[in-house]
Design a protein around this motif. Structure first.
Motif, PDB file in Angstrom:
ATOM      1  N   GLY A 298     -13.583 -10.049   2.130  1.00  0.00           N
ATOM      2  CA  GLY A 298     -12.248 -10.554   2.416  1.00  0.00           C
ATOM      3  C   GLY A 298     -12.127 -11.420   3.650  1.00  0.00           C
ATOM      4  O   GLY A 298     -11.084 -12.053   3.865  1.00  0.00           O
ATOM      5  N   MET A 299     -13.145 -11.498   4.502  1.00  0.00           N
ATOM      6  CA  MET A 299     -13.023 -12.293   5.728  1.00  0.00           C
ATOM      7  C   MET A 299     -13.197 -13.785   5.418  1.00  0.00           C
ATOM      8  O   MET A 299     -13.917 -14.171   4.502  1.00  0.00           O
ATOM      9  CB  MET A 299     -14.048 -11.846   6.774  1.00  0.00           C
ATOM     10  N   TRP A 300     -12.486 -14.596   6.199  1.00  0.00           N
ATOM     11  CA  TRP A 300     -12.542 -16.046   6.053  1.00  0.00           C
ATOM     12  C   TRP A 300     -13.806 -16.552   6.724  1.00  0.00           C
ATOM     13  O   TRP A 300     -14.090 -16.226   7.880  1.00  0.00           O
ATOM     14  CB  TRP A 300     -11.314 -16.679   6.694  1.00  0.00           C
ATOM     15  N   VAL A 301     -14.591 -17.360   6.008  1.00  0.00           N
ATOM     16  CA  VAL A 301     -15.873 -17.819   6.529  1.00  0.00           C
ATOM     17  C   VAL A 301     -16.092 -19.290   6.194  1.00  0.00           C
ATOM     18  O   VAL A 301     -15.378 -19.884   5.384  1.00  0.00           O
ATOM     19  CB  VAL A 301     -17.053 -16.992   5.962  1.00  0.00           C
ATOM     20  N   ILE A 302     -17.100 -19.849   6.843  1.00  0.00           N
ATOM     21  CA  ILE A 302     -17.548 -21.219   6.580  1.00  0.00           C
ATOM     22  C   ILE A 302     -18.869 -21.134   5.819  1.00  0.00           C
ATOM     23  O   ILE A 302     -19.802 -20.457   6.253  1.00  0.00           O
ATOM     24  CB  ILE A 302     -17.760 -21.993   7.892  1.00  0.00           C
ATOM     25  N   TYR A 303     -18.931 -21.820   4.687  1.00  0.00           N
ATOM     26  CA  TYR A 303     -20.160 -21.865   3.890  1.00  0.00           C
ATOM     27  C   TYR A 303     -20.829 -23.228   4.099  1.00  0.00           C
ATOM     28  O   TYR A 303     -20.469 -24.203   3.451  1.00  0.00           O
ATOM     29  CB  TYR A 303     -19.852 -21.677   2.406  1.00  0.00           C
ATOM     30  N   PRO A 304     -21.819 -23.331   5.011  1.00  0.00           N
ATOM     31  CA  PRO A 304     -22.453 -24.623   5.257  1.00  0.00           C
ATOM     32  C   PRO A 304     -23.508 -24.946   4.199  1.00  0.00           C
ATOM     33  O   PRO A 304     -24.053 -24.058   3.540  1.00  0.00           O
ATOM     34  CB  PRO A 304     -23.132 -24.440   6.625  1.00  0.00           C
ATOM     35  N   ASP A 305     -23.812 -26.218   4.066  1.00  0.00           N
ATOM     36  CA  ASP A 305     -25.019 -26.650   3.379  1.00  0.00           C
ATOM     37  C   ASP A 305     -26.127 -26.538   4.423  1.00  0.00           C
ATOM     38  O   ASP A 305     -26.262 -27.394   5.299  1.00  0.00           O
ATOM     39  CB  ASP A 305     -24.866 -28.096   2.888  1.00  0.00           C
ATOM     40  N   TYR A 306     -26.909 -25.479   4.358  1.00  0.00           N
ATOM     41  CA  TYR A 306     -27.865 -25.206   5.427  1.00  0.00           C
ATOM     42  C   TYR A 306     -29.015 -26.196   5.450  1.00  0.00           C
ATOM     43  O   TYR A 306     -29.558 -26.485   6.522  1.00  0.00           O
ATOM     44  CB  TYR A 306     -28.379 -23.771   5.323  1.00  0.00           C
ATOM     45  N   ASP A 307     -29.412 -26.733   4.307  1.00  0.00           N
ATOM     46  CA  ASP A 307     -30.498 -27.705   4.309  1.00  0.00           C
ATOM     47  C   ASP A 307     -30.091 -28.969   5.057  1.00  0.00           C
ATOM     48  O   ASP A 307     -30.842 -29.491   5.887  1.00  0.00           O
ATOM     49  CB  ASP A 307     -30.898 -28.047   2.869  1.00  0.00           C
ATOM     50  N   VAL A 308     -28.895 -29.471   4.766  1.00  0.00           N
ATOM     51  CA  VAL A 308     -28.412 -30.677   5.436  1.00  0.00           C
ATOM     52  C   VAL A 308     -28.230 -30.432   6.925  1.00  0.00           C
ATOM     53  O   VAL A 308     -28.619 -31.254   7.767  1.00  0.00           O
ATOM     54  CB  VAL A 308     -27.091 -31.157   4.805  1.00  0.00           C
ATOM     55  N   ASN A 309     -27.658 -29.283   7.291  1.00  0.00           N
ATOM     56  CA  ASN A 309     -27.395 -29.019   8.703  1.00  0.00           C
ATOM     57  C   ASN A 309     -28.655 -28.670   9.482  1.00  0.00           C
ATOM     58  O   ASN A 309     -28.727 -28.934  10.685  1.00  0.00           O
ATOM     59  CB  ASN A 309     -26.331 -27.922   8.824  1.00  0.00           C
ATOM     60  N   LYS A 310     -29.645 -28.095   8.822  1.00  0.00           N
ATOM     61  CA  LYS A 310     -30.938 -27.907   9.486  1.00  0.00           C
ATOM     62  C   LYS A 310     -31.552 -29.257   9.816  1.00  0.00           C
ATOM     63  O   LYS A 310     -32.054 -29.470  10.926  1.00  0.00           O
ATOM     64  CB  LYS A 310     -31.884 -27.097   8.597  1.00  0.00           C
ATOM     65  N   GLN A 311     -31.494 -30.178   8.872  1.00  0.00           N
ATOM     66  CA  GLN A 311     -31.985 -31.528   9.115  1.00  0.00           C
ATOM     67  C   GLN A 311     -31.231 -32.187  10.262  1.00  0.00           C
ATOM     68  O   GLN A 311     -31.820 -32.832  11.139  1.00  0.00           O
ATOM     69  CB  GLN A 311     -31.843 -32.357   7.837  1.00  0.00           C
ATOM     70  N   ALA A 312     -29.900 -31.996  10.279  1.00  0.00           N
ATOM     71  CA  ALA A 312     -29.070 -32.605  11.318  1.00  0.00           C
ATOM     72  C   ALA A 312     -29.407 -32.044  12.696  1.00  0.00           C
ATOM     73  O   ALA A 312     -29.511 -32.789  13.686  1.00  0.00           O
ATOM     74  CB  ALA A 312     -27.593 -32.375  11.004  1.00  0.00           C
TER      75      ALA A 312
END
Length: 352
Positions: A298-312
């Protein structure tokens, strides 16, 4: 990648980290800080946290000429005995090769795999296992090696702001109204603000930097933390070497770190040799690289694209690979504040 430059910066999360590493005005200050700080550093109970971290499954990116420090602002009140969660998490980068300083903000609401605990908000890693587990989570997700950590709690943040005579901050009508509404029971003066330019006390600056009740939530809070740090920078640059040395001396005994005196002196000397510069700023996740929603609990979260953000992150910290797609958006919360017809949004107001 849309990296934004700031007038440099010190700590986040808290603040004192870059103050220790970036704020010296000359070689004399470096020596003075080392001399007065010897034996005063609070090593805490996690002196070997990063060295003993289990990151064997990660393919760590590392450069001996790039120093990366984990900077944690701890969400812990003086009366509490528990470690608390990390209110802000950043990585301070000192690139000795290219003579640049960088600061990366990591969103605390990222839904991330915490070793031996499963998926949760990123800031839960600090509550579960302090700097060690925070680093393990970072390393195993983004494959980056860090070289040390610094933890700053709320009291230290407030003390530094008061020590420099407050910080100049321009509040929107909505921000001022929120503080006046959410802190009515506080005796620390958070309500004594107005729309326009204010000189915020330590309590007021902390309350302002923790607002997340605009429609962008924690993204708006992160933007406010950046603004506070910029204002602190402006005040610190007016200090004499003696005043700066006293400030750093006090900080050394209040923050918790695994850095020793020799390491701090070496970093200070390196930064001073670079001369005054702006600091490059980055945020993970980038815009257009994440979704938001409710997790199973039930908690509000952010679901990142981890592959893209690891590269970034690897590109920003070490200059390897290519700049990924995605942008960075700053100052997004101030003009899109929640209305006060939604009282449930005010429940997050804290009076400490």
């Amino acid at each position: 990648m849309g990296t934004k430059r700031l007038s440099w910066k010190k700590i986040v999360a808290g603040i004192l980290a870059c103050l220790l590493l970036v704020c010296s005005a000359g070689a004399g200050a470096v020596y003075a800080v080392y001399k007065v700080g010897t034996g005063r550093i609070n090593k805490g109970n996690d002196e070997d946290a990063l060295k003993s971290a289990n990151v064997s499954d990660a393919e760590l990116v590392y450069d001996q000429d790039v120093v990366n420090l984990l900077l944690i602002g701890a969400d812990k009140r003086e009366q509490e005995t528990a470690i608390g969660r990390s209110d802000s998490i950043m990585i301070g980068t000192i690139d000795l090769k290219n003579k640049t300083l960088k600061l990366t903000t990591l969103m605390r609401d990222m839904y991330i795999d915490i070793p031996e605990h499963g998926y949760n908000k990123f800031n839960a890693a600090y509550a579960y296992g302090g700097p060690k587990l925070t680093y393990e989570t970072l390393a195993n997700t983004f494959d980056v090696k860090l070289d040390g950590y610094i933890v700053v709690d709320m009291k230290v943040f407030r003390d530094v702001v008061d020590r420099i005579g407050g910080v100049e901050m321009e509040l929107t009508e909505e921000e001022a109204t929120y503080l006046q509404t959410a802190y009515q029971t506080s005796s620390h003066g958070e309500t004594e603000v107005h729309a326009g330019m204010n000189t915020l006390t330590g309590y007021q600056a902390l309350a302002y930097s923790r607002i997340r009740q605009d429609i962008t939530g924690d993204f708006g809070r992160t933007d406010r933390q950046r603004k506070v740090i910029m204002s602190i920078y402006d005040k610190v640059m007016d200090l004499s070497i003696g005043e700066l040395t006293d400030l750093v001396f006090d900080a050394l005994s209040e923050v918790t770190t695994d850095l020793d005196e020799a390491h701090i002196t070496s970093l200070l000397t390196s930064v001073v040799s670079m001369g005054k510069m702006e600091i490059e700023q980055h945020r993970i996740p980038l815009e257009e690289t994440y979704d938001t929603g409710r997790a199973d609990n039930g908690m509000w979260v952010i679901y990142p694209d981890y592959d893209v953000n690891k590269q970034a992150l690897q590109y920003f910290m070490f200059g390897i690979g290519e700049a990924p797609e995605g942008t960075e958006s700053f100052n997004q919360g101030n003009e899109h504040f929640i209305t006060y017809e939604a009282p449930e949004k005010l429940e997050g107001g804290s009076t400490y």
